[in-house]
Design a protein around this motif. Structure first.
Motif, short mmCIF file in Angstrom:
data_model
loop_
_atom_site.label_atom_id
_atom_site.label_comp_id
_atom_site.label_asym_id
_atom_site.label_seq_id
_atom_site.Cartn_x
_atom_site.Cartn_y
_atom_site.Cartn_z
N UNK A 483 -22.60 -26.14 14.37
CA UNK A 483 -21.44 -26.99 14.66
C UNK A 483 -20.26 -26.59 13.79
N UNK A 484 -20.53 -26.26 12.51
CA UNK A 484 -19.44 -25.83 11.63
C UNK A 484 -18.86 -24.50 12.08
N UNK A 485 -19.72 -23.60 12.53
CA UNK A 485 -19.26 -22.28 12.96
C UNK A 485 -18.44 -22.37 14.25
N UNK A 486 -18.89 -23.24 15.16
CA UNK A 486 -18.18 -23.40 16.43
C UNK A 486 -17.23 -24.59 16.33
N UNK A 487 -16.14 -24.39 15.64
CA UNK A 487 -15.15 -25.45 15.50
C UNK A 487 -14.51 -25.75 16.85
N UNK A 488 -13.85 -26.90 16.92
CA UNK A 488 -13.18 -27.25 18.18
C UNK A 488 -12.10 -26.23 18.54
N UNK A 489 -11.41 -25.75 17.52
CA UNK A 489 -10.38 -24.76 17.79
C UNK A 489 -10.95 -23.49 18.40
N UNK A 490 -12.07 -23.02 17.85
CA UNK A 490 -12.69 -21.80 18.38
C UNK A 490 -13.24 -22.03 19.78
N UNK A 491 -13.94 -23.15 19.98
CA UNK A 491 -14.48 -23.45 21.30
C UNK A 491 -13.35 -23.61 22.32
#
Length: 657
Positions: A483-491
């Motif tokens: 979840x930390x790696x796939x931030x909302x910005x990245x997703x």
């Protein structure tokens, strides 16, 4: 008295706009806190008074008050009430009121969610937005007042344009205006930074989420407009390169470049002058779109006004806004210096190339849109610049954008070793080429190279997006780490890129493999399109609330099995007596079956337009994916953290309140 109350509300809103434009700007210049503190209450007051004006105009429509000229020209007692509400913004005067109201919505949002800004900077931002609203309120009150009375009042109105009596047009204009006007926020942030002389990374952090929200609204508005044109206009296309369509596409292209440039300014303290110029250009093109729609220089189903005097007023607004902002930029730009250094082979380099491609595409669309208008205005002849030009010039640029978009997110900041990049990309280019070749070879037909190129770009974007996600997750353990790696910005970024891939796929399939036929059919006769049989089974009369129609019953079959029964209509509206086409569509994720009625023929028959549209829904699915991606990116908590940190960056000397 309801229209008079609305008129008074417009005048009071103009007074507050003048206060908001002058006092906070002077207060920020002189360091007078009391003057600066007037910006937010003035914005709230404008919003309140324009809400009153909007409600008064809506009440006049619902009550069918035909003593109001605007209501008499755009409504009718037989008009269903949802379309009476939509008629408030269905023509020039009301749409201008909506434009101004939406601007105050953005003002209130900036005032409400600006706790991290210094008081001086926020005051300058709201002052610039107030100045924009002064211009449009003056335009409305002096030349386009929606509350003008006329006597004697007619017993019946002229009705709303039949093309606008559609659910899509209830939602499409507000979304489009939210995007158009939303770019005024980025414009105001840039001008506030230029006026204050502090064009550093802080203004980019503050401007970035607002720009993303404006962009997602504009994306949604364009997507809805394309969908409406597809099913309502009866021609079955999704984009015609109409000048007004182009007027929304140009700020979208520049806004897309602005979003990516803001990321570099925010993270790397680079592109500062360029980003500021993009913010000015995005809003300037939004104003240009307003001029084209309302000036009378073109004829379009999307155009509102045909009065050149109004066009001159908007042209003056455009000249002052664009000329003044560019003059300020020219004065301040030489003092702007980037501290972030990078190699050409880097993520910054890829984003710069991304910006160049987008701006060249926007310039190409601008040239093709304005060149015929300029020639006509100078009496140098009439020419038509249509889809062949735009498809030949713009589409290859957007294909190149897809190639850059694939590698940009997986490149390193500052410097990227090309061997390392090639290793990480791996077999993706070959896999994309093989997949595209296999699909096109299996499908057969003409346009082999064009189809392979389109599907290759789309597949390339998908594969590199998957690689980006894999690299983020490869060293993570557990759900919390992922979840930390796939931030909302990245997703959000990844989803928007995948949306572009879906759109490219849809455009490629429906443009190259779609089948369209205009056929005269009598009862019981059939015609084929895309291996589907379309049989005209009958015709009947239909009575609507404010129209009469002839409805056809068309049975669609494949391999002797019924697939759908479609019922297109040819409507004649009682007041305006215009014949309108209501297409019938059997939708599907991978294909649409489309039928529209043309003209009647002898012996109880009709001319029908039948179409097989493979993949057309992927175009609008891609648009919605981009909108969802923008929503996720705008809600990323890193923006909020950055805004709090940015409070201490600008040396304004006045604390935020």
């Amino acid at each position: 008295m309801i229209p008079e109350i609305g008129h008074l509300a417009l005048i009071l809103a103009l007074g507050l706009a003048l206060v908001q434009c002058i006092l906070p700007l002077a207060g920020a210049q002189r360091g007078i806190v009391g003057w600066m503190a007037t910006a937010r209450p003035a914005a709230y007051g404008q919003f309140l008074f324009l809400c009153v004006a909007f409600v008064c105009l809506a009440a006049s429509f619902l009550a069918s008050d035909f003593s109001v000229l605007y209501v008499a020209n755009n409504s009718n007692t037989a008009l269903p009430w949802p379309y009476r509400i939509a008629a408030v913004w269905g023509a020039h005067e009301g749409s201008l009121l909506l434009w101004s109201l939406i601007l105050t919505v953005w003002m209130v949002a900036v005032g409400r969610f600006s706790a991290g800004m210094t008081l001086a900077f926020r005051s300058r931002v709201l002052a610039v937005m107030g100045g924009i609203n002064v211009a449009f309120l003056l335009f409305m009150i002096l030349t386009s007042n929606p509350f003008v009375r006329h006597f004697p009042a007619p017993a019946e109105g002229r009705d709303l344009n039949p093309l606008l009596q559609d659910p899509g047009l209830v939602v499409h204009p507000p979304m489009l205006y939210m995007g158009y006007v939303g770019f005024s926020v980025a414009f105001s942030f840039a001008l506030a930074a230029l006026i204050g002389g502090h064009l550093d990374a802080a203004w980019a952090r503050w401007s970035r989420p607002w720009t993303v929200v404006a962009w997602l609204f504009l994306t949604l508005g364009i997507t809805l407009g394309s969908w409406w044109a597809y099913y309502e206009l009866g021609w079955g296309g999704f984009w015609f390169w109409d000048p007004v369509e182009n007027a929304s596409f140009m700020p979208w292209l520049v806004g897309t470049a602005l979003i990516h440039s803001l990321a570099v300014t925010d993270k790397r303290d680079a592109f500062k002058a360029w980003t500021c110029l993009l913010a000015i250009c995005a809003f300037s093109l939004s104003l240009l779109g307003t001029f084209l729609v309302r000036s009378g220089v073109l004829t379009s189903v999307h155009a509102f006004a045909t009065d050149p005097k109004r066009g001159v007023f908007i042209l003056v607004i455009l000249a002052i806004t664009v000329g003044g902002s560019l003059l300020l930029y020219a004065i301040r730009a030489p003092r702007i210096h980037d501290t972030g250094q990078f190699e050409p082979a880097s993520r910054e380099g890829a984003l710069l190339l991304n910006n160049i491609v987008l701006m060249v595409a926007a310039a190409s669309v601008l040239l093709g849109t304005l060149y015929p208008l300029v020639l006509d205005a100078l009496d140098l002849g009439k020419i038509s610049v249509g889809p062949p030009y735009f498809n030949t010039v713009v589409l290859p640029l957007l294909g190149g954008l897809g190639l850059v978009l694939g590698i940009g997110p997986i490149m390193h900041w500052k410097r990227q070793e090309m061997r390392d990049l090639a290793r990480r990309i791996g077999w993706a280019p070959l896999l994309a080429l093989v997949f595209a070749g296999v699909v096109v070879g299996w499908r057969g037909g003409e346009h082999f190279l064009q189809a392979v190129a389109g599907l290759f770009v789309a597949t390339w974007v998908v594969l590199t997006a998957i690689q980006g996600v894999r690299e983020r997750l490869v060293h993570q353990h557990g759900f919390a780490g992922m979840a930390r790696a796939l931030s909302r910005g990245f997703v959000g970024m990844t989803l928007a890129h995948l949306g572009l891939a879906a759109g490219i796929t849809g455009v490629t399939l429906t443009s190259l493999y779609g089948v369209e036929r205009d056929v005269p059919l009598k009862r019981g006769e059939s015609a084929e399109a895309g291996s589907y049989q379309f049989r005209l089974d009958g015709l009947r009369d239909v009575l609507g609330p404010n129209y009469q129609a002839i409805e056809a019953k068309v049975t669609v079959s494949r391999d002797d099995e019924t697939v759908a029964v479609l019922k297109p209509q040819k409507r004649v509206y009682r007041v305006q007596t215009e014949a309108m086409t209501e297409a019938a569509i059997d939708p599907g994720l991978f294909r649409d079956l489309f039928v529209a009625m043309g003209e009647p023929i002898r012996d109880d028959g009709f001319s029908l337009r039948i179409q097989y549209k493979p993949g057309v829904r992927l175009i609008w699915l891609g648009g919605l994916m981009m909108v969802l991606g923008g929503m996720l990116a705008a809600s990323d908590r890193r923006y909020r953290v950055a805004l709090r940190r940015a409070r201490d960056v600008l040396p304004e000397g006045v604390a935020a309140v």
